[in-house]
Design a protein around this motif. Structure first.
Motif, PDB file in Angstrom:
ATOM      1  N   ILE A 251     -60.725   4.486 -80.161  1.00  0.00           N
ATOM      2  CA  ILE A 251     -59.947   5.578 -79.699  1.00  0.00           C
ATOM      3  C   ILE A 251     -58.643   5.061 -79.169  1.00  0.00           C
ATOM      4  CG2 ILE A 251     -60.641   5.472 -77.113  1.00  0.00           C
ATOM      5  CD1 ILE A 251     -61.136   8.660 -77.475  1.00  0.00           C
ATOM      6  N   ASP A 252     -57.461   6.117 -79.505  1.00  0.00           N
ATOM      7  CA  ASP A 252     -56.210   5.582 -79.037  1.00  0.00           C
ATOM      8  C   ASP A 252     -55.741   6.379 -77.815  1.00  0.00           C
ATOM      9  OD1 ASP A 252     -55.188   3.577 -81.088  1.00  0.00           O
ATOM     10  OD2 ASP A 252     -55.714   5.303 -82.464  1.00  0.00           O
ATOM     11  N   HIS A 253     -56.420   7.469 -77.546  1.00  0.00           N
ATOM     12  CA  HIS A 253     -55.848   8.342 -76.372  1.00  0.00           C
ATOM     13  C   HIS A 253     -56.982   9.619 -76.310  1.00  0.00           C
ATOM     14  CE1 HIS A 253     -53.236  10.271 -73.390  1.00  0.00           C
ATOM     15  NE2 HIS A 253     -52.954  11.333 -74.252  1.00  0.00           N
ATOM     16  N   VAL A 254     -57.141   9.977 -75.063  1.00  0.00           N
ATOM     17  CA  VAL A 254     -57.989  11.066 -74.394  1.00  0.00           C
ATOM     18  C   VAL A 254     -56.970  12.233 -74.250  1.00  0.00           C
ATOM     19  CG1 VAL A 254     -59.953  12.149 -73.270  1.00  0.00           C
ATOM     20  CG2 VAL A 254     -59.968   9.465 -74.517  1.00  0.00           C
ATOM     21  N   VAL A 255     -57.243  13.236 -74.302  1.00  0.00           N
ATOM     22  CA  VAL A 255     -56.715  14.644 -73.867  1.00  0.00           C
ATOM     23  C   VAL A 255     -57.833  15.491 -73.159  1.00  0.00           C
ATOM     24  CG1 VAL A 255     -55.291  16.618 -74.063  1.00  0.00           C
ATOM     25  CG2 VAL A 255     -54.715  14.533 -75.390  1.00  0.00           C
ATOM     26  N   LEU A 256     -57.707  15.777 -72.025  1.00  0.00           N
ATOM     27  CA  LEU A 256     -58.739  16.841 -71.348  1.00  0.00           C
ATOM     28  C   LEU A 256     -58.008  18.098 -71.040  1.00  0.00           C
ATOM     29  CD1 LEU A 256     -60.386  14.315 -68.525  1.00  0.00           C
ATOM     30  CD2 LEU A 256     -61.065  14.983 -70.782  1.00  0.00           C
ATOM     31  N   LEU A 257     -58.479  19.073 -71.281  1.00  0.00           N
ATOM     32  CA  LEU A 257     -58.131  20.338 -71.145  1.00  0.00           C
ATOM     33  C   LEU A 257     -58.807  21.262 -70.187  1.00  0.00           C
ATOM     34  CD1 LEU A 257     -58.063  21.139 -74.986  1.00  0.00           C
ATOM     35  CD2 LEU A 257     -56.006  20.581 -73.717  1.00  0.00           C
ATOM     36  N   ASP A 258     -58.152  22.237 -69.312  1.00  0.00           N
ATOM     37  CA  ASP A 258     -58.713  23.382 -68.649  1.00  0.00           C
ATOM     38  C   ASP A 258     -59.072  24.365 -69.398  1.00  0.00           C
ATOM     39  OD1 ASP A 258     -56.267  24.701 -68.901  1.00  0.00           O
ATOM     40  OD2 ASP A 258     -55.470  24.238 -67.057  1.00  0.00           O
ATOM     41  N   GLU A 259     -59.908  25.295 -68.570  1.00  0.00           N
ATOM     42  CA  GLU A 259     -60.426  26.377 -69.146  1.00  0.00           C
ATOM     43  C   GLU A 259     -59.395  27.301 -69.892  1.00  0.00           C
ATOM     44  OE1 GLU A 259     -64.082  26.597 -69.675  1.00  0.00           O
ATOM     45  OE2 GLU A 259     -63.513  24.740 -69.292  1.00  0.00           O
ATOM     46  N   VAL A 260     -58.323  27.624 -69.252  1.00  0.00           N
ATOM     47  CA  VAL A 260     -57.311  28.257 -69.783  1.00  0.00           C
ATOM     48  C   VAL A 260     -56.735  27.780 -71.115  1.00  0.00           C
ATOM     49  CG1 VAL A 260     -54.717  29.238 -69.220  1.00  0.00           C
ATOM     50  CG2 VAL A 260     -56.677  29.056 -67.407  1.00  0.00           C
ATOM     51  N   SER A 261     -56.511  26.544 -71.281  1.00  0.00           N
ATOM     52  CA  SER A 261     -56.073  25.901 -72.583  1.00  0.00           C
ATOM     53  C   SER A 261     -57.067  26.058 -73.625  1.00  0.00           C
ATOM     54  CB  SER A 261     -55.657  24.490 -72.198  1.00  0.00           C
ATOM     55  OG  SER A 261     -54.482  24.199 -71.327  1.00  0.00           O
ATOM     56  N   ILE A 262     -58.205  25.880 -73.336  1.00  0.00           N
ATOM     57  CA  ILE A 262     -59.434  26.203 -74.449  1.00  0.00           C
ATOM     58  C   ILE A 262     -59.151  27.723 -74.742  1.00  0.00           C
ATOM     59  CG2 ILE A 262     -61.782  25.969 -74.783  1.00  0.00           C
ATOM     60  CD1 ILE A 262     -61.990  23.775 -72.651  1.00  0.00           C
ATOM     61  N   ALA A 263     -59.236  28.438 -73.734  1.00  0.00           N
ATOM     62  CA  ALA A 263     -59.253  30.046 -74.161  1.00  0.00           C
ATOM     63  C   ALA A 263     -57.963  30.133 -75.104  1.00  0.00           C
ATOM     64  CB  ALA A 263     -59.173  30.739 -72.926  1.00  0.00           C
ATOM     65  N   ARG A 264     -56.929  29.645 -74.554  1.00  0.00           N
ATOM     66  CA  ARG A 264     -55.494  29.774 -75.709  1.00  0.00           C
ATOM     67  C   ARG A 264     -55.785  29.269 -76.929  1.00  0.00           C
ATOM     68  NH1 ARG A 264     -52.188  26.582 -72.821  1.00  0.00           N
ATOM     69  NH2 ARG A 264     -51.942  28.348 -71.252  1.00  0.00           N
ATOM     70  N   GLY A 265     -56.489  28.210 -77.150  1.00  0.00           N
ATOM     71  CA  GLY A 265     -56.912  27.757 -78.498  1.00  0.00           C
ATOM     72  C   GLY A 265     -57.539  28.606 -79.350  1.00  0.00           C
ATOM     73  N   ILE A 266     -58.692  29.180 -78.656  1.00  0.00           N
ATOM     74  CA  ILE A 266     -59.496  30.246 -79.286  1.00  0.00           C
ATOM     75  C   ILE A 266     -58.991  31.496 -79.771  1.00  0.00           C
ATOM     76  CG2 ILE A 266     -61.491  31.704 -78.896  1.00  0.00           C
ATOM     77  CD1 ILE A 266     -62.767  29.677 -77.166  1.00  0.00           C
TER      78      ILE A 266
END
Length: 321
Positions: A251-266
């Protein structure tokens, strides 16, 4: 690192050929504009079971069938269980799938519809794992791990081969990160072919067990919490033998997302890409929308879109339908 070899990945591809789809790689014009470089989506959503999990499950069960195995069991947050049930039915095997009460009903029903024995146990993936091991001890099932198994990893790794055969100048591959079977497989194959390629793992802030384990330097227990990215829930196993070390190395980098960002992706996937996808599959899109992924020159970025098995009522609420 694991004893997995690139030859194992090529053998897996031959073993699953005709049972698993070689999925399309399509450019997202909307995400390309945001990122400033071409962004492509690897659509594992078109697999017969709606997720990438069919690759690893088919590779593992095909090898067990060759050895005369008739009964298999697994623990799952939904998609792996569905894949095992599908592969078992195709191979004439009996399957049992252990899931926790956190698994959405649509995923439980999908496993049941494929004829597998469904066992609901506890409130976490770890609880389901304990029940699966009981069935191994007491009822003679063969256990098929959801991620920490070279056969499963090799099956998922075929995605990495397909990406670089189609798009050899890709600079970065973004992969949902959970137990690490998908990430370590794709990263292993990709870096065998292109050692300079960047591998980005994306997970949710709520209960990201692999990220916490990487930070601790060893597999650790993390409480499993409700999240839109439910398929990324669950631990990596304190006795993890393969995916932790492989992920740590690759792995080169990890990104963690909050629930708002995940919803935005959907929502973006639906409105801009015309895709219905689950939260775990939306994390790569969300990372690009959040501008959390660095570009490397003008070379393309690839996002693995891991699955489409979202509860349709939950999806309607998110998109405001």
């Amino acid at each position: 690192m694991s004893e997995l070899t690139l030859a194992d990945v090529y053998r897996a591809r031959q073993r699953i050929k005709g049972r698993v789809v070689a999925t399309p790689l399509v450019q997202s014009m909307a995400l390309s504009r945001i990122a400033g470089v071409p962004v492509y989506l690897k659509l594992e959503t078109v697999q017969p079971t709606g997720s990438f999990k069919l690759r690893g499950a088919t590779n593992a069960l095909a090898q067990l069938a060759e050895q005369g195995c008739k009964r298999v069991v697994t623990a799952s947050t939904g998609n792996h269980g569905r894949a095992v049930a599908h592969a078992a039915r195709a191979l004439g095997m009996e399957a049992a799938v252990c899931m926790s009460s956190l698994v959405p009903k649509n995923k439980v029903d999908a496993v049941d519809a494929l004829g597998a024995r469904v066992v609901i146990s506890g409130k976490s993936q770890d609880d389901a794992q304990v029940e699966a091991q009981r069935l191994v001890r007491e009822e003679g099932y063969a256990y098929v791990p959801p991620f920490d198994d070279p056969r499963v990893i090799a099956g998922q790794a075929t995605i990495g081969l397909e990406i670089l055969e189609t798009l050899p100048d890709a600079s970065t591959i973004i992969v949902p990160l959970s137990g690490g079977g998908l990430f370590s497989g794709v990263a292993f194959a990709a870096k065998c072919v292109r050692p300079d390629i960047a591998m980005i793992g994306v997970s949710m802030e709520r209960g990201a067990a692999m990220h916490a384990s990487l930070a601790a330097g060893k597999p650790i227990f993390v409480d499993e919490l409700e999240t839109l990215a439910d398929s990324l829930g669950g631990g990596i196993g304190l006795d993890n033998r393969h995916t932790f070390s492989m992920t740590r190395e690759l792995i080169d980098h990890v990104v963690l997302l909050d629930e708002v960002s995940i919803a935005r992706g959907i929502v973006h996937a639906y409105r801009e890409e015309r895709l219905v996808i689950e939260g775990a599959a939306a994390v790569g899109i969300a990372a690009v929308l959040d501008r959390a992924v660095e570009t490397r020159g003008t070379n393309p970025i690839v996002i693995v879109i891991s699955g489409c098995n979202i509860d349709i009522d939950a999806h309607r609420r998110l998109i405001g339908a």
